[in-house]
Design a protein around this motif. Sequence first.
Motif, PDB file in Angstrom:
ATOM      1  N   ILE A   2      -5.366   3.206   0.218  1.00  0.00           N
ATOM      2  CA  ILE A   2      -4.709   2.726  -1.002  1.00  0.00           C
ATOM      3  C   ILE A   2      -5.403   1.461  -1.499  1.00  0.00           C
ATOM      4  O   ILE A   2      -5.587   1.263  -2.706  1.00  0.00           O
ATOM      5  N   GLY A   3      -5.816   0.596  -0.579  1.00  0.00           N
ATOM      6  CA  GLY A   3      -6.560  -0.589  -0.986  1.00  0.00           C
ATOM      7  C   GLY A   3      -7.857  -0.228  -1.688  1.00  0.00           C
ATOM      8  O   GLY A   3      -8.215  -0.825  -2.712  1.00  0.00           O
ATOM      9  N   MET A  36      -3.652  -5.822   2.771  1.00  0.00           N
ATOM     10  CA  MET A  36      -2.760  -4.749   2.370  1.00  0.00           C
ATOM     11  C   MET A  36      -1.561  -4.702   3.317  1.00  0.00           C
ATOM     12  O   MET A  36      -1.738  -4.664   4.530  1.00  0.00           O
ATOM     13  N   SER A  60      -3.484   2.337   4.751  1.00  0.00           N
ATOM     14  CA  SER A  60      -3.462   1.010   4.124  1.00  0.00           C
ATOM     15  C   SER A  60      -4.760   0.728   3.385  1.00  0.00           C
ATOM     16  O   SER A  60      -4.755   0.236   2.244  1.00  0.00           O
ATOM     17  N   HIS A 120       0.796  -1.228   0.000  1.00  0.00           N
ATOM     18  CA  HIS A 120       0.000   0.000   0.000  1.00  0.00           C
ATOM     19  C   HIS A 120       0.832   1.283   0.000  1.00  0.00           C
ATOM     20  O   HIS A 120       0.464   2.258   0.674  1.00  0.00           O
ATOM     21  N   GLY A 170      -6.156  -4.166   6.654  1.00  0.00           N
ATOM     22  CA  GLY A 170      -4.945  -3.358   6.652  1.00  0.00           C
ATOM     23  C   GLY A 170      -4.679  -2.763   8.015  1.00  0.00           C
ATOM     24  O   GLY A 170      -5.592  -2.598   8.834  1.00  0.00           O
TER      25      GLY A 170
END
Length: 236
Positions: A95-96, A142, A92, A10, A51
């Motif tokens: 970005i995921g 992530m 995390s 990530h 994440g």
Amino acid sequence: MIAGSVFCPHPPVLVPELAGAAAPELDELRAACLGVIASAAATGHQLVLLGSGPSSQLHSPLSRGTLAGFGLPGDVHLGAPTCGGALELPLSLTIGAWLVREALGPRSGALGVSVGPDYPSSKAAVKLLTLAETRDLVLVVMGDGSARRTTAAPGYFDERAEPFDASVSAALAAGDADALDGLDLDLAHALLSAGAPAWRAAGGLLAGADYAAELSYDAAPYGVGYFVASWTLATP
């Protein structure tokens, strides 16, 4: 039932607008992430992103994250672009969520779970286990490896970084949930591995089953370990 899992890193530089002129350097990594997420979604199972975060929490598809701190305005919705969702996703999962949106579009219906230090005894962990008892899930885990692989890495060089990343890579390539569940979080913290809490949580969730595993990316651009892998339940 948890039917399988995919694993992606990530780093914010996965987002081309943040990477700028360096974006092509991560084309292979970005494509690998989008590929495994698309394959996970093709199963038709509920996607649950996992994440690390400051505390453990279950996030609805309406939840949002932001990359404004990195210079990119606007929010990133987890799985449903509807007004009113809380701005609560850690980096995390932000970005995921961006990767899921790129791979599947904005209406994936993805859920998320932040994994904080309190995860083993958290309500989020209980809710995730309860969800797995009633629905078929695929995890999107992530996590970054160590950030101390070279002298140019964010955390400078540490000789323990490469062996640590090698152990993670081996576990992901083998579908070894027990190895992920046994990761040393103190060592991971010292090596600035942002993925270890989520990997360990995933290991506990995935333990007890056999998986057909494929590691499709393993490299350390910028001195940070990044991995992309896919696990599916092995056919009896």
